[in-house]
Design an enzyme around this catalytic site. Structure first.
Site, PDB file in Angstrom:
ATOM      1  CD  GLU A   1      -7.039  -6.233   2.868  1.00  0.00           C
ATOM      2  OE1 GLU A   1      -7.149  -5.878   1.682  1.00  0.00           O
ATOM      3  OE2 GLU A   1      -6.409  -5.591   3.719  1.00  0.00           O
TER       4      GLU A   1
ATOM      5  CG  ASN B   1      -1.859   1.138   1.274  1.00  0.00           C
ATOM      6  OD1 ASN B   1      -1.453   2.273   1.024  1.00  0.00           O
ATOM      7  ND2 ASN B   1      -3.107   0.893   1.583  1.00  0.00           N
TER       8      ASN B   1
ATOM      9  CB  THR C   1      -5.417   4.156   9.148  1.00  0.00           C
ATOM     10  OG1 THR C   1      -5.371   3.080   8.197  1.00  0.00           O
ATOM     11  CG2 THR C   1      -5.444   3.566  10.555  1.00  0.00           C
ATOM     12  CB  THR C   2      -9.338   1.401   7.016  1.00  0.00           C
ATOM     13  OG1 THR C   2      -8.791   1.958   5.828  1.00  0.00           O
ATOM     14  CG2 THR C   2     -10.701   0.839   6.740  1.00  0.00           C
TER      15      THR C   2
ATOM     16  N   GLY D   1       1.056  -1.576   4.375  1.00  0.00           N
ATOM     17  CA  GLY D   1       1.437  -0.215   3.990  1.00  0.00           C
ATOM     18  C   GLY D   1       2.398   0.434   4.949  1.00  0.00           C
ATOM     19  CG  HIS D   2       2.429   3.038   9.114  1.00  0.00           C
ATOM     20  ND1 HIS D   2       3.236   2.700  10.174  1.00  0.00           N
ATOM     21  CD2 HIS D   2       2.426   4.387   9.065  1.00  0.00           C
ATOM     22  CE1 HIS D   2       3.688   3.804  10.747  1.00  0.00           C
ATOM     23  NE2 HIS D   2       3.208   4.840  10.089  1.00  0.00           N
TER      24      HIS D   2
ATOM     25  NE  ARG E   1      -7.579  11.323   5.198  1.00  0.00           N
ATOM     26  CZ  ARG E   1      -7.929  10.601   6.259  1.00  0.00           C
ATOM     27  NH1 ARG E   1      -7.049   9.797   6.840  1.00  0.00           N
ATOM     28  NH2 ARG E   1      -9.123  10.668   6.772  1.00  0.00           N
ATOM     29  CG  HIS E   2      -3.612   9.179   1.210  1.00  0.00           C
ATOM     30  ND1 HIS E   2      -4.418   8.477   0.356  1.00  0.00           N
ATOM     31  CD2 HIS E   2      -3.835   8.675   2.445  1.00  0.00           C
ATOM     32  CE1 HIS E   2      -5.097   7.579   1.051  1.00  0.00           C
ATOM     33  NE2 HIS E   2      -4.776   7.684   2.326  1.00  0.00           N
TER      34      HIS E   2
ATOM     35  CG  ASP F   1      -3.079   4.712   0.497  1.00  0.00           C
ATOM     36  OD1 ASP F   1      -3.068   4.598  -0.740  1.00  0.00           O
ATOM     37  OD2 ASP F   1      -3.966   4.233   1.217  1.00  0.00           O
ATOM     38  CG  HIS F   2       0.924   6.136   4.814  1.00  0.00           C
ATOM     39  ND1 HIS F   2      -0.123   7.040   4.940  1.00  0.00           N
ATOM     40  CD2 HIS F   2       0.544   5.041   5.498  1.00  0.00           C
ATOM     41  CE1 HIS F   2      -1.076   6.502   5.672  1.00  0.00           C
ATOM     42  NE2 HIS F   2      -0.699   5.291   6.018  1.00  0.00           N
TER      43      HIS F   2
ATOM     44  CD  GLU G   1      -6.866  -0.238   1.111  1.00  0.00           C
ATOM     45  OE1 GLU G   1      -7.106   0.799   1.765  1.00  0.00           O
ATOM     46  OE2 GLU G   1      -5.961  -1.011   1.397  1.00  0.00           O
TER      47      GLU G   1
ATOM     48  CG  HIS H   1      -8.337   4.167   0.792  1.00  0.00           C
ATOM     49  ND1 HIS H   1      -8.573   3.992   2.136  1.00  0.00           N
ATOM     50  CD2 HIS H   1      -9.544   4.495   0.253  1.00  0.00           C
ATOM     51  CE1 HIS H   1      -9.851   4.201   2.393  1.00  0.00           C
ATOM     52  NE2 HIS H   1     -10.457   4.517   1.268  1.00  0.00           N
TER      53      HIS H   1
ATOM     54  CG  HIS I   1      -5.698  -2.140   9.091  1.00  0.00           C
ATOM     55  ND1 HIS I   1      -5.500  -1.509  10.289  1.00  0.00           N
ATOM     56  CD2 HIS I   1      -5.984  -1.170   8.195  1.00  0.00           C
ATOM     57  CE1 HIS I   1      -5.692  -0.224  10.124  1.00  0.00           C
ATOM     58  NE2 HIS I   1      -5.973   0.021   8.863  1.00  0.00           N
ATOM     59  N   GLY I   2      -2.271  -3.222   9.991  1.00  0.00           N
ATOM     60  CA  GLY I   2      -1.440  -3.259  11.192  1.00  0.00           C
ATOM     61  C   GLY I   2      -0.300  -4.267  11.134  1.00  0.00           C
TER      62      GLY I   2
ATOM     63  NE  ARG J   1       7.021  22.040   2.811  1.00  0.00           N
ATOM     64  CZ  ARG J   1       8.313  22.253   3.081  1.00  0.00           C
ATOM     65  NH1 ARG J   1       8.940  21.466   3.914  1.00  0.00           N
ATOM     66  NH2 ARG J   1       8.961  23.256   2.541  1.00  0.00           N
TER      67      ARG J   1
ATOM     68  NE  ARG K   1      -8.343   7.503   3.901  1.00  0.00           N
ATOM     69  CZ  ARG K   1      -9.211   7.176   4.856  1.00  0.00           C
ATOM     70  NH1 ARG K   1     -10.338   7.829   4.988  1.00  0.00           N
ATOM     71  NH2 ARG K   1      -8.947   6.207   5.694  1.00  0.00           N
TER      72      ARG K   1
END
Ligand code: PXP
Length: 260
Positions: A151, A7, A100-101, A213-214, A49-50, A9-10, A70, A43, A191-192, A18, A45
């Site tokens: 998922e 993922n 996050t979700t 992702g993260h 936002r990203h 997204d980040h 997503e 994702h 997730h996580g 910025r 959204r």
């Protein structure tokens, strides 16, 4: 072997901090694929936002593996998915105020709304996946809605406050995987998940893909994204090989016992 969806997204989150044009999530997708990613996940959204529409379009044109979008069941987002036609769409709950979700989709409650969305996406040849908690009622509802895949929300395990809760959550995931297969569904997880906690979930037989992702993006700050993905792939492959070795050892001892 379990496939890895990365993922990205980040990467876009950093760019948006910025409001500029770097780092580019499209470059990130290329790096992730060069590191061995089997799938690129993003994702789109409602508040953009990203990841934005430009990113989604370029990802569709450049991703060489599989593109997993997503998304919420919001009408505008569904239209965007139908235009984009990624290989897979994962329906998730979405709240504006969340970081996050949070948790899985309530398919039991929203099945009337989700059924037609699934139908439209499938008509365009898109594989549909429902991000849900490992709860049999949700799994049955997802199958009845026509989803191709699940998922399973793994944060019940990753966020468990005690060892007992962690073990219960793992057992629940295991039952969820079996129930998914019993209903003819492909089972993903996510997730996580991190480098530290992914092992026991990867050891559950039957997951076909994890979306992470993260943790991967965080690690990439220090070692680069290509290497961060390689490390996660290696972890997943090692767990799978260990499992195979254990199964073979089990079979050996059983056969040995039968001969005695
Ligand atoms: N799967 C789903 C459905 C998600 O919404 C997310 C977060 O965007 C992930 C997986 C990845 O979660 P994490 O960033 O905690 O690895």
């Amino acid at each position: 072997m379990i496939k890895l969806g990365v993922n990205i997204d980040h990467v876009a989150t950093v760019r948006q901090a910025r409001q500029t044009d770097e780092p580019d999530p499209v470059w990130a997708a290329v790096e992730a694929e060069l590191g061995g990613a089997d799938c690129i996940t993003f994702h789109l959204r409602e508040d953009r936002r990203h990841i934005n529409d430009r990113d989604a379009e370029l990802l569709k044109r450049t991703v060489a593996t599989k593109l997993n979008m997503e998304m919420s069941a919001n009408a505008g987002i569904v239209r965007a998915a139908l235009r984009l036609k990624p290989q897979q769409c994962t329906l998730v709950p979405e709240k504006r105020e969340e970081l996050t979700t949070e948790g899985g989709l309530d398919v039991v409650r929203h099945r009337r709304r989700l059924g037609p969305v699934v139908k439209k996406l499938k008509r365009e040849g898109i594989t549909t996946s429902a991000f849900i908690e490992p709860d049999v009622r949700q799994i049955v509802a997802a199958a009845e809605c026509g989803f191709d895949a699940l998922e399973l929300w793994t944060a019940g395990y990753t966020d468990a406050a005690s060892e007992q809760r962690r073990l219960e959550a793992l057992a629940q995931l295991e039952r969820g995987v079996d129930a998914g297969h019993d209903h003819g569904l492909i089972v993903h997880g996510g997730h996580g998940l991190t480098y530290r906690n992914v092992g026991p979930v990867a050891a559950i037989i039957g997951f076909s893909e994890f979306n992470i992702g993260h943790s991967i993006i965080a690690r990439s700050v220090f070692v680069g994204l290509r290497e961060a993905v390689r490390e996660m792939k290696r972890l997943l492959d090692t767990t799978a090989m260990q499992h195979l070795a254990l199964l073979e050892a089990d079979e050996f001892w059983q056969a040995d016992g039968e001969e005695d």
